[in-house]
Enzyme design. Structure first.
Site: not given
Length: 228
Positions: A48, A82, A111, A192, A195
């Site tokens: 991402s 992801g 991830n 979040d 990111h």
């Protein structure tokens, strides 16, 4: 017969002129074709952080890279939000076969870390991708990442060590931390906390650029003219 000679000469000159025009057109076509084929291909294999998660695709650092190169190179963004190193290792052989990249920018592992997967498994998957790329003749640049402190210092150390060890083992150029001078600045991170925002994307490109630029110069790309 005497009256026919000038006509023949005119016809000959016309034929010569036509051939010259055809040769010039063919040369122009061949030059443009060679130029198109000679453009190096950059393949970005990421998650991402390279897939422009939460922002417009046109704002992502990979798109900014393509714009900076100004069509001197083909940039293929194969990043998927992801994505783990397991998925990357499965997808890469087909992508290498399809695009025949000259440079592979490998940005995976984040991830794996967020899911608490064993660093040894991540290392094996990244090593597989590096070897696949190198066997195809591509240069590999490793884009490292870190994970939040709440995962514990021992796991973080084991995680980040993977990138450094691989860089040494395979003699790769390493960007130690893709989000250097970004991750701890709240105004550059989405809500979040993982990111980066659109405003952070030029800074990400600036983190990657010093590692990438020498390889671009090897490909004959004039990089200095394309920096803002």
């Amino acid at each position: 017969m005497k009256r026919g000679i000038p006509v023949a000469k005119r016809e000959l000159r016309g034929m010569v002129t036509a051939w010259l025009v055809l040769l010039i057109l063919a040369a122009c076509f061949n030059t443009s074709t060679v130029w198109a084929q000679a453009r190096p291909t950059l393949l970005v294999m990421g998650d991402s952080l390279s897939a422009a998660y939460g922002i417009e695709q046109t704002q992502g650092w990979v798109t900014l890279l393509a714009e900076r190169l100004d069509e001197q190179a083909k940039v293929v963004n194969a990043s998927i939000s992801g994505e783990t190193t397991i998925g990357g290792a499965q997808r890469l052989p087909a992508l290498v076969g399809q695009y025949d990249p000259d440079i592979v920018l490998l940005e995976l592992g984040g991830n794996d870390g967020l899911r608490g997967l064993p660093p040894g498994r991540m290392r094996a998957n990244l090593a597989e991708m590096i070897e696949t790329s190198q066997q195809a003749g591509a240069k590999v640049i490793l884009l490292g990442i870190d994970i939040p402190p709440n995962y514990g210092q021992a796991y973080r150390d084991a995680f980040t060590t993977v990138f450094h060890d691989l860089a040494v083992s395979y003699e790769l150029t390493l960007v130690p931390f893709l989000l250097e001078n970004i991750a701890l600045k709240r105004q550059l991170m989405q809500s979040d906390g993982i990111h980066p925002t659109a405003a952070a994307q030029p800074a990400i490109l600036d983190n990657v650029w010093p590692a990438l630029e020498p390889y671009l110069k090897q490909q004959g790309i004039e990089t200095a003219l394309n920096q803002e």
